[in-house]
Design an enzyme around this catalytic site. Structure first.
Site: not given
Ligand SMILES: *Cc1c(COP(=O)(O)O)cnc(C)c1O
Length: 401
Positions: A33, A265
């Protein structure tokens, strides 16, 4: 190149093999993702498949459909659905749809009717995270509605799953509570006649530290990219992982300035003496946290420097303390650390954030340069490194921690 994120796909493959070794009998679902946590979803998905990840996962349907459009085969789970999303396209593309409530089941079933196909659905239980997932009080009804859809040939329950709230804090009391709630949800589904392909719960920290959470499948994201999800327990190397991303830039200028010169800045930094300032052409428009103002570490001219003054949209300054450097010299913001550069963990500590955010927020303006790809043609089907798991186990490379 002004600034670039170099992503080592050999590291991604090795990380997936290390995770497979950790998971023992369970299969690996690589979570890609948010553009593969900023690393480039497609290249990382191919590398993960090549190294034996049986499943892929995305948060949004758009992300999942992009994997299919790029030709990635095999099961893909997608869990963040909203009314109006491309449900029918997802069913047509054989994407596993996570269902946390009856409204989503209705959408999936409607998509099955529209497409004339069976929707692959995975029922998600809220075992305590309090985010997505079906509450225990509603679980039996959701399970029986899903069974009814199965009986009509409109749905196939391919998975039962849940997600931890505090797996990154080994020993947290919620972990055992969530595990037992998940066992309870599994029992209810089993009694109702659900026969899923996979039951899964373990994110990266649980994959690395909690074998009793592995079930049929582990679902790591962060660890695929070689970052430690439990920095207080161990760094990447302690888990046999290697950070895949190096974020670097070419200095856009170096100049001598007198003592007492304000920098960037707001003049929150003033040169303590006559010195050399180097301009790093990366800013919050590239995902460099503004919270790194005055704190972010950068390797320039062989030493760690600190962001001097504020991070701006496109650039920030480091004070070289009189050391020499030239326009075009490399500035390494973070990487695996073996060239002496800071790590994403160092940036997280400097900014009051977590490594997840540091890599994921690297902006769309930053080119991802993927190195060490292996023969990507047909790579996704080759899985020629599967046997390497035994080697890793035999070498004891991922024990301990
Ligand atoms: C992002 C996510 C994962 C992976 O989590 P990590 O801590 O990066 O391994 C697994 N399951 C769900 C539902 C997530 O949203």
């Amino acid at each position: 190149m002004r600034v670039q994120a170099t992503v080592d796909l050999a590291a991604v493959r090795a990380n997936v093999r290390a995770l497979r070794a950790r998971a023992r009998g369970a299969a690996v679902m690589a979570v890609v993702k948010a553009d593969g946590y900023g690393h480039g979803a497609l290249a990382c998905a191919r590398a993960a498949k090549r190294a034996g990840a049986a499943w892929l996962a995305a948060a949004t349907p758009h992300e999942a459909l992009a994997l299919r459009a790029a030709g990635l085969p095999g099961p893909v789970l997608c869990w963040l659905w909203t009314p109006g999303d491309p449900w029918a396209e997802a069913v047509s593309a054989d994407i596993d749809i996570s269902v946390s409530g009856e409204w989503a089941l209705r959408e999936a079933v409607a998509a099955a009717r529209t497409t004339g196909r069976t929707a692959r659905i995975q029922l998600k239980a809220d075992t305590g995270l309090g985010r997505n997932g079906c509450q225990p009080a509603d679980w039996a009804a959701l399970v029986s509605a899903a069974r009814a859809a199965e009986a009509e040939g409109l749905a196939d329950v391919t998975g039962l799953w849940s997600h931890f709230a505090c797996a990154d804090e080994p020993g947290h009391p919620s972990i055992a509570t969530q595990l037992s709630a998940f066992h309870e949800a599994l029992k209810i589904a089993e009694v109702a006649g659900i026969r899923p392909e996979v039951r899964h719960m373990a994110n990266s920290p649980a994959t690395l530290t909690l074998p009793e959470s592995h079930f049929d499948l582990v679902r790591p994201g962060l660890a695929v990219y070689g970052l430690s999800p439990v920095p207080q327990v161990g760094g990447p190397a302690d888990f046999g992982l290697r950070p895949a991303m190096t974020l670097s830039a070419r200095l856009a200028g170096v100049k001598r300035v007198p003592a007492g010169h304000g920098v960037s800045y707001g003049h929150t930094y003033t040169t303590p003496g006559e010195t050399t300032l180097a301009l790093v052409p990366a800013g919050y428009g590239d995902g460099i946290p503004r919270h790194a103002s005055g704190t972010g570490p950068v390797l320039v001219a062989g030493k760690w420097r600190t962001v001097a003054g504020r991070v701006a949209m496109d650039q920030f300054v480091v004070d070289l303390g009189g050391d020499a450097a030239h326009a075009g010299d490399e500035a390494v913001l973070f990487g695996p650390g073996d060239r002496g550069e800071p790590t994403a963990e160092d940036w997280a500590a400097a900014c009051g954030s977590i490594v997840y955010e540091i890599v994921t927020r690297v902006g769309a303006r930053v080119p991802r340069v993927h190195v060490n790809a292996v023969d990507e043609v047909d790579a996704v089907n080759a899985v020629d490194e599967v046997d390497a798991v035994d080697e890793v186990e035999g070498a004891g490379g991922v024990g301990g921690a």
